[in-house]
Design a protein around this motif. Sequence first.
Motif, PDB file in Angstrom:
ATOM      1  N   LEU A 136       1.053  -1.795   0.000  1.00  0.00           N
ATOM      2  CA  LEU A 136      -0.463   0.209  -0.327  1.00  0.00           C
ATOM      3  C   LEU A 136       0.562   1.349   0.075  1.00  0.00           C
ATOM      4  N   HIS A 137       1.851   1.541   0.712  1.00  0.00           N
ATOM      5  CA  HIS A 137       3.488   2.638   0.832  1.00  0.00           C
ATOM      6  C   HIS A 137       3.482   2.299  -1.005  1.00  0.00           C
TER       7      HIS A 137
ATOM      8  N   ASP B 168       2.695  12.123   2.554  1.00  0.00           N
ATOM      9  CA  ASP B 168       3.220  11.857   3.729  1.00  0.00           C
ATOM     10  C   ASP B 168       3.170  10.374   4.382  1.00  0.00           C
ATOM     11  N   GLY B 169       2.944   9.454   4.502  1.00  0.00           N
ATOM     12  CA  GLY B 169       3.905   8.589   4.826  1.00  0.00           C
ATOM     13  C   GLY B 169       2.875   7.674   4.823  1.00  0.00           C
ATOM     14  N   LEU B 170       3.064   6.484   6.127  1.00  0.00           N
ATOM     15  CA  LEU B 170       2.321   5.674   6.456  1.00  0.00           C
ATOM     16  C   LEU B 170       2.327   5.644   8.082  1.00  0.00           C
ATOM     17  N   ASP B 171       0.970   6.246   8.144  1.00  0.00           N
ATOM     18  CA  ASP B 171       0.708   6.482  10.146  1.00  0.00           C
ATOM     19  C   ASP B 171       0.715   4.634  10.800  1.00  0.00           C
ATOM     20  N   TYR B 172       0.967   4.774  12.064  1.00  0.00           N
ATOM     21  CA  TYR B 172       0.465   4.091  12.985  1.00  0.00           C
ATOM     22  C   TYR B 172      -0.519   3.248  12.386  1.00  0.00           C
ATOM     23  N   ASP B 173      -1.557   4.047  11.864  1.00  0.00           N
ATOM     24  CA  ASP B 173      -3.129   2.529  11.740  1.00  0.00           C
ATOM     25  C   ASP B 173      -2.980   2.457  10.537  1.00  0.00           C
TER      26      ASP B 173
ATOM     27  N   VAL C 204      -2.194   5.664   4.635  1.00  0.00           N
ATOM     28  CA  VAL C 204      -1.226   6.588   3.726  1.00  0.00           C
ATOM     29  C   VAL C 204      -2.050   7.878   3.595  1.00  0.00           C
ATOM     30  N   HIS C 205      -1.122   8.609   3.361  1.00  0.00           N
ATOM     31  CA  HIS C 205      -1.349  10.443   2.850  1.00  0.00           C
ATOM     32  C   HIS C 205      -1.138  11.139   2.347  1.00  0.00           C
TER      33      HIS C 205
ATOM     34  N   GLN D 222      -6.417  17.075   0.467  1.00  0.00           N
ATOM     35  CA  GLN D 222      -5.870  15.780   1.436  1.00  0.00           C
ATOM     36  C   GLN D 222      -6.551  14.413   0.621  1.00  0.00           C
ATOM     37  N   ILE D 223      -5.818  13.569   0.208  1.00  0.00           N
ATOM     38  CA  ILE D 223      -6.651  11.730  -0.110  1.00  0.00           C
ATOM     39  C   ILE D 223      -6.017  10.714   0.715  1.00  0.00           C
ATOM     40  N   GLY D 224      -6.797   9.956   1.492  1.00  0.00           N
ATOM     41  CA  GLY D 224      -6.469   9.261   2.734  1.00  0.00           C
ATOM     42  C   GLY D 224      -6.626   7.735   1.828  1.00  0.00           C
TER      43      GLY D 224
END
Length: 216
Positions: free
Chosen positions: A8-9, A24-29, A32-33, A41-43
Amino acid sequence: MQLAPSALHATGEDLAARLGWQLDGLDYDGIVHLQGSLERQIGMRLLNNGSTVQLWATGGTQPTDHPADAVAPLPYGHSYNMAVHIGALTEDQDPGVVLYDTVRDNLLPVFDAKPYYVGHRPWEPDIAPADEPDAETTTPPAAGADEQPTPAPEPQTPADQPEPQPEPQPEPQPEPEPEAKPAAKRTRRTKTDPAAEPKPRVSRKRTTPKPKPATS
């Protein structure tokens, strides 16, 4: 087909490069932003063990040149989401291409024209039905105008064939008069003469004569 968080990243990096946005990168949840202009923004995140990718658009700053009579854009901080079922893709379909087509055709237009209901696509122009050609109209003749009937064309008979003769019509026969039914005869009953009728025979009793007494 399923996607791992690392896949996904990588898909997010590909989308950012295609759109000209920042990743923005891959956060803890596991989200991907992608960051665009005007704080839009697109998530992206995985669902159902990686067989589904959820996408959403988050509104940013309102553009100053947006027409007042047009459909309202996506408000600041509001989101519009949809999902792509990766598990239904075939082997010859690239998930990155499918996600990019979905973002381009269904999420980017939402920033400038927010749908009012499911299935509403206000950024697509309404296709008006083609104008039907005007039917030919004929002007009726004025009242009192002389109209001459067009004579019917006469049938042409070849020279080498005799002209057809009209078939003789049978003369009508008079209908036969109904036969008169004979009158019913009345039968006269013969009166019986009571004197001529035989009289009943009277039977007589035979009597045995008594013996005479002897004389001495």
